[in-house]
Design a protein around this motif. Structure first.
Motif, PDB file in Angstrom:
ATOM      1  N   ALA A 208     -10.045   6.624  11.386  1.00  0.00           N
ATOM      2  CA  ALA A 208      -9.947   8.050  11.056  1.00  0.00           C
ATOM      3  C   ALA A 208      -8.564   8.581  11.431  1.00  0.00           C
ATOM      4  O   ALA A 208      -8.406   9.376  12.354  1.00  0.00           O
ATOM      5  CB  ALA A 208     -11.034   8.837  11.771  1.00  0.00           C
ATOM      6  N   ILE A 209      -7.555   8.151  10.689  1.00  0.00           N
ATOM      7  CA  ILE A 209      -6.175   8.508  11.017  1.00  0.00           C
ATOM      8  C   ILE A 209      -5.852   9.946  10.617  1.00  0.00           C
ATOM      9  O   ILE A 209      -5.247  10.693  11.386  1.00  0.00           O
ATOM     10  CB  ILE A 209      -5.193   7.529  10.340  1.00  0.00           C
ATOM     11  CG1 ILE A 209      -5.345   6.123  10.956  1.00  0.00           C
ATOM     12  CG2 ILE A 209      -3.757   8.015  10.475  1.00  0.00           C
ATOM     13  CD1 ILE A 209      -4.470   5.065  10.317  1.00  0.00           C
ATOM     14  N   LEU A 210      -6.238  10.367   9.432  1.00  0.00           N
ATOM     15  CA  LEU A 210      -5.912  11.712   8.973  1.00  0.00           C
ATOM     16  C   LEU A 210      -6.788  12.744   9.671  1.00  0.00           C
ATOM     17  O   LEU A 210      -7.955  12.493   9.951  1.00  0.00           O
ATOM     18  CB  LEU A 210      -6.097  11.813   7.459  1.00  0.00           C
ATOM     19  CG  LEU A 210      -5.220  10.905   6.604  1.00  0.00           C
ATOM     20  CD1 LEU A 210      -5.482  11.166   5.136  1.00  0.00           C
ATOM     21  CD2 LEU A 210      -3.739  11.117   6.920  1.00  0.00           C
ATOM     22  N   PRO A 211      -6.254  13.936   9.945  1.00  0.00           N
ATOM     23  CA  PRO A 211      -7.051  14.968  10.630  1.00  0.00           C
ATOM     24  C   PRO A 211      -8.274  15.372   9.817  1.00  0.00           C
ATOM     25  O   PRO A 211      -8.202  15.512   8.593  1.00  0.00           O
ATOM     26  CB  PRO A 211      -6.067  16.135  10.780  1.00  0.00           C
ATOM     27  CG  PRO A 211      -4.999  15.887   9.762  1.00  0.00           C
ATOM     28  CD  PRO A 211      -4.884  14.400   9.638  1.00  0.00           C
ATOM     29  N   LEU A 212      -9.399  15.555  10.504  1.00  0.00           N
ATOM     30  CA  LEU A 212     -10.631  15.929   9.823  1.00  0.00           C
ATOM     31  C   LEU A 212     -10.624  17.389   9.389  1.00  0.00           C
ATOM     32  O   LEU A 212     -11.518  17.825   8.661  1.00  0.00           O
ATOM     33  CB  LEU A 212     -11.835  15.648  10.722  1.00  0.00           C
ATOM     34  CG  LEU A 212     -12.026  14.187  11.149  1.00  0.00           C
ATOM     35  CD1 LEU A 212     -13.331  14.021  11.919  1.00  0.00           C
ATOM     36  CD2 LEU A 212     -11.998  13.235   9.956  1.00  0.00           C
ATOM     37  N   SER A 213      -9.624  18.141   9.818  1.00  0.00           N
ATOM     38  CA  SER A 213      -9.473  19.507   9.317  1.00  0.00           C
ATOM     39  C   SER A 213      -8.931  19.513   7.892  1.00  0.00           C
ATOM     40  O   SER A 213      -8.977  20.531   7.212  1.00  0.00           O
ATOM     41  CB  SER A 213      -8.532  20.306  10.227  1.00  0.00           C
ATOM     42  OG  SER A 213      -7.277  19.650  10.338  1.00  0.00           O
ATOM     43  N   HIS A 214      -8.435  18.356   7.450  1.00  0.00           N
ATOM     44  CA  HIS A 214      -7.934  18.209   6.081  1.00  0.00           C
ATOM     45  C   HIS A 214      -9.016  17.554   5.243  1.00  0.00           C
ATOM     46  O   HIS A 214      -9.652  16.579   5.648  1.00  0.00           O
ATOM     47  CB  HIS A 214      -6.661  17.355   6.070  1.00  0.00           C
ATOM     48  CG  HIS A 214      -5.951  17.366   4.761  1.00  0.00           C
ATOM     49  ND1 HIS A 214      -6.292  16.513   3.718  1.00  0.00           N
ATOM     50  CD2 HIS A 214      -4.925  18.122   4.296  1.00  0.00           C
ATOM     51  CE1 HIS A 214      -5.509  16.751   2.688  1.00  0.00           C
ATOM     52  NE2 HIS A 214      -4.674  17.720   3.010  1.00  0.00           N
ATOM     53  N   VAL A 215      -9.229  18.065   4.050  1.00  0.00           N
ATOM     54  CA  VAL A 215     -10.340  17.602   3.216  1.00  0.00           C
ATOM     55  C   VAL A 215     -10.240  16.111   2.890  1.00  0.00           C
ATOM     56  O   VAL A 215     -11.253  15.417   2.790  1.00  0.00           O
ATOM     57  CB  VAL A 215     -10.425  18.457   1.925  1.00  0.00           C
ATOM     58  CG1 VAL A 215      -9.282  18.140   0.983  1.00  0.00           C
ATOM     59  CG2 VAL A 215     -11.763  18.320   1.249  1.00  0.00           C
ATOM     60  N   PHE A 216      -9.017  15.580   2.753  1.00  0.00           N
ATOM     61  CA  PHE A 216      -8.819  14.163   2.455  1.00  0.00           C
ATOM     62  C   PHE A 216      -9.321  13.302   3.613  1.00  0.00           C
ATOM     63  O   PHE A 216     -10.014  12.310   3.422  1.00  0.00           O
ATOM     64  CB  PHE A 216      -7.332  13.918   2.191  1.00  0.00           C
ATOM     65  CG  PHE A 216      -6.986  12.566   1.621  1.00  0.00           C
ATOM     66  CD1 PHE A 216      -7.876  11.845   0.838  1.00  0.00           C
ATOM     67  CD2 PHE A 216      -5.730  12.020   1.853  1.00  0.00           C
ATOM     68  CE1 PHE A 216      -7.531  10.613   0.305  1.00  0.00           C
ATOM     69  CE2 PHE A 216      -5.371  10.788   1.327  1.00  0.00           C
ATOM     70  CZ  PHE A 216      -6.277  10.081   0.552  1.00  0.00           C
ATOM     71  N   GLY A 217      -8.985  13.703   4.844  1.00  0.00           N
ATOM     72  CA  GLY A 217      -9.432  12.941   6.001  1.00  0.00           C
ATOM     73  C   GLY A 217     -10.926  13.025   6.203  1.00  0.00           C
ATOM     74  O   GLY A 217     -11.586  12.021   6.505  1.00  0.00           O
ATOM     75  N   LEU A 218     -11.487  14.212   6.027  1.00  0.00           N
ATOM     76  CA  LEU A 218     -12.921  14.393   6.269  1.00  0.00           C
ATOM     77  C   LEU A 218     -13.765  13.696   5.216  1.00  0.00           C
ATOM     78  O   LEU A 218     -14.693  12.943   5.534  1.00  0.00           O
ATOM     79  CB  LEU A 218     -13.238  15.892   6.317  1.00  0.00           C
ATOM     80  CG  LEU A 218     -14.623  16.363   6.768  1.00  0.00           C
ATOM     81  CD1 LEU A 218     -15.732  16.129   5.761  1.00  0.00           C
ATOM     82  CD2 LEU A 218     -14.993  15.793   8.124  1.00  0.00           C
ATOM     83  N   ILE A 219     -13.436  13.921   3.948  1.00  0.00           N
ATOM     84  CA  ILE A 219     -14.297  13.412   2.877  1.00  0.00           C
ATOM     85  C   ILE A 219     -14.031  11.940   2.588  1.00  0.00           C
ATOM     86  O   ILE A 219     -14.957  11.120   2.648  1.00  0.00           O
ATOM     87  CB  ILE A 219     -14.136  14.270   1.601  1.00  0.00           C
ATOM     88  CG1 ILE A 219     -14.794  15.637   1.829  1.00  0.00           C
ATOM     89  CG2 ILE A 219     -14.753  13.574   0.386  1.00  0.00           C
ATOM     90  CD1 ILE A 219     -14.771  16.550   0.622  1.00  0.00           C
TER      91      ILE A 219
END
Length: 498
Positions: A208-219
């Motif tokens: 989970a490298i990208l922040p989960l506040s960003h839709v790309f990281g979360l989804i």
């Protein structure tokens, strides 16, 4: 019937992956289907899907004890660890609305965001608690993000049209807005993310490298990983986690081009084994994927696959698995969407589309038509085989003195074809008191070896001259800046045009 995406995975696996329209149904499904498979790990502790779902159920009890009404807004202020993964799923499966706050928010922005989005409770990481002073005085319930009850609470049934989450969005320009994603959109994006070349069920390892506040990281990272029974590793410190890649041995990474560049550089220093030896696919988005990077990773046997999406379309609108033959395309449109091109702009319709911007009627009306079409703001073209190409952004258009419109992205595209260019921005500027087209170029310095800066600047100026020769005289670049320092970037590492 053949399908560009569904046919990427074995037929028997496609039959096992239904589209599940709400998070509560999704939680019940993954607990039953993947019960004994490993779900999440920080390299010291690993939880199975059964264990993770039990922890989430205990977090739902904590949420139920808050006494909030169904649909209440609950913020999550965390880094990418167990608490962040589980809280998002607990909030959304408890019938509440999740809002992931970016980890870099300063105190005034935390308070402002909670006020703006009517947050009634917030789960906070210990290190962020000093940034939350004053929230309780506003009536916001503040809880430690590791709070977990002793007993479980079942999921709360919701309608697919109910709001699941609100995501910050503003692209590379403008003030951030709150994009409201209903359950159907969140889950359609998560479902689309399941499809990539090869077997996907129960044998993938993500980070989970990208922040989960960003839709790309979360989804595309968290939700699609859990949808396919993958093992997801935490990433509370990006630099430290990247150093652990050889031990984690991921099979798939979801990252942005800037991180692709970093990994490519590390592979040149330490060899391809730095990536662990099992990485087969990189899903990259949020910015242009340079063809040079596609070629570099292909040499290592890794497919660097680009795509296209917006927060407003639950991230995944198109994907490209044919990067060798169509390196500058963002691929084909995911199944279940309608598209049309209106005056050059891409319009989309489908159950992946958001319902509007939170308490922002003007921007909602500008983005959504009355019959449900999303005006993306992106200028596009499709080729004869259905591959999509992004030509530019309407709001970035440069209007020349003669009234002609110029897309800066169209001028930038040939620069990204060069192995010596890392990033470039074309914009309107002034030269001798007259409007002109200007460019700022960030060189790929490593590609020049030991050459002095003067030679790098000379090369870039010659590159501009060569590309100018291919452009209409009205579109040519008149002012060149070769940057020594990186561009200002957004949270998704996109170059900011502000």
């Amino acid at each position: 019937m053949k399908d560009y995406f569904y046919d990427l995975i074995p037929a028997e696996e496609r039959e096992q992956l239904p589209y599940i329209p709400t998070v509560p149904e999704f939680m019940e499904w993954i607990e039953k289907k993947y019960a004994d498979l490993p779900a999440e790990s920080d390299m010291a502790t690993t939880y199975t899907y059964k264990q993770m779902c039990d922890r989430i159920a205990r977090r739902r009890t904590t949420i139920a004890n808050l006494g909030l009404q169904k649909g209440a807004k609950i913020a999550i202020f965390e880094r990418n660890g167990f608490d962040a993964f589980e809280l998002f799923l607990a909030v959304t499966s408890a019938g509440m609305v999740a809002i992931n706050l970016p980890a870099q928010l300063p105190a005034p922005a935390v308070v402002g965001s909670c006020k703006r989005f009517d947050v009634e409770a917030i789960f906070v990481r210990d290190e962020f608690k000093p940034l939350c002073e004053g929230l309780e005085a506003m009536g916001v319930k503040v809880l430690a993000s590791n709070t977990m009850a002793d007993t479980p609470t079942a999921v709360t049934p919701v309608d697919k049209e109910d709001t699941a989450a609100i995501f910050f969005t503003g692209g590379t320009t403008g003030a951030p807005k709150g994009a409201v994603l209903p359950h159907r959109a969140l889950m359609r994006g998560s479902f689309n993310g399941c499809f990539m070349p090869g077997s996907v069920i129960g044998n993938q390892r993500y980070i989970a490298i990208l922040p989960l506040s960003h839709v790309f990281g979360l989804i595309r990272t968290m939700m699609s990983a859990f949808y396919t029974g993958a093992l997801l590793f935490t990433c509370e410190d990006m630099k430290a986690t990247i150093g652990k890649i050889p031990m984690i041995k991921p099979t798939c990474l979801v990252i942005v081009p800037g991180i692709c560049d970093i990994l490519n550089g590390l592979c040149k220093m330490y060899g391809p084994q730095f990536l662990g030896g099992q990485l087969k696919t990189i899903i990259s988005g949020a910015a242009n994927v340079p063809p040079r990077l596609i070629a570099e990773f292909d040499k290592m046997g890794i497919g660097l696959l680009g795509g296209y999406g917006l927060t407003e379309s639950a991230n995944l609108t198109s994907g490209n698995v044919d990067v060798k033959t169509h390196p500058t395309s963002v691929g084909k449109i995911y199944t279940g969407q309608e598209t049309k091109v209106v005056d050059g702009e891409l319009w989309i319709k489908g159950d992946n589309i958001f319902t509007g911007y939170y308490k922002d009627e003007a921007n909602t009306k500008a983005a959504l038509t009355e019959d449900g079409w999303l005006r993306t703001g992106d200028l596009v073209r499709f080729d004869e085989d259905g591959y999509l190409y992004i030509v530019g952004r309407i709001k970035n258009i440069i209007i020349l003195p003669n009234g002609e419109n110029v897309s800066p992205e169209a001028i930038e595209e040939p620069f990204y074809a060069s192995n010596f260019v890392k990033d470039a921005i074309v914009k309107e500027d002034q030269l001798n008191g007259q409007p002109c087209i200007a460019i700022e170029i960030l060189p790929q310095v490593q590609a020049f070896g030991e050459k002095p800066w003067e030679e790098i600047e000379a090369y870039m100026n010659q590159l501009v001259a060569d590309i100018n020769a291919t452009l209409p005289t009205t579109h040519r670049i008149s002012k060149v800046t070769v940057r020594k320092e990186d561009f200002k970037r957004t949270g998704a590492m996109k170059v900011s045009r502000n």
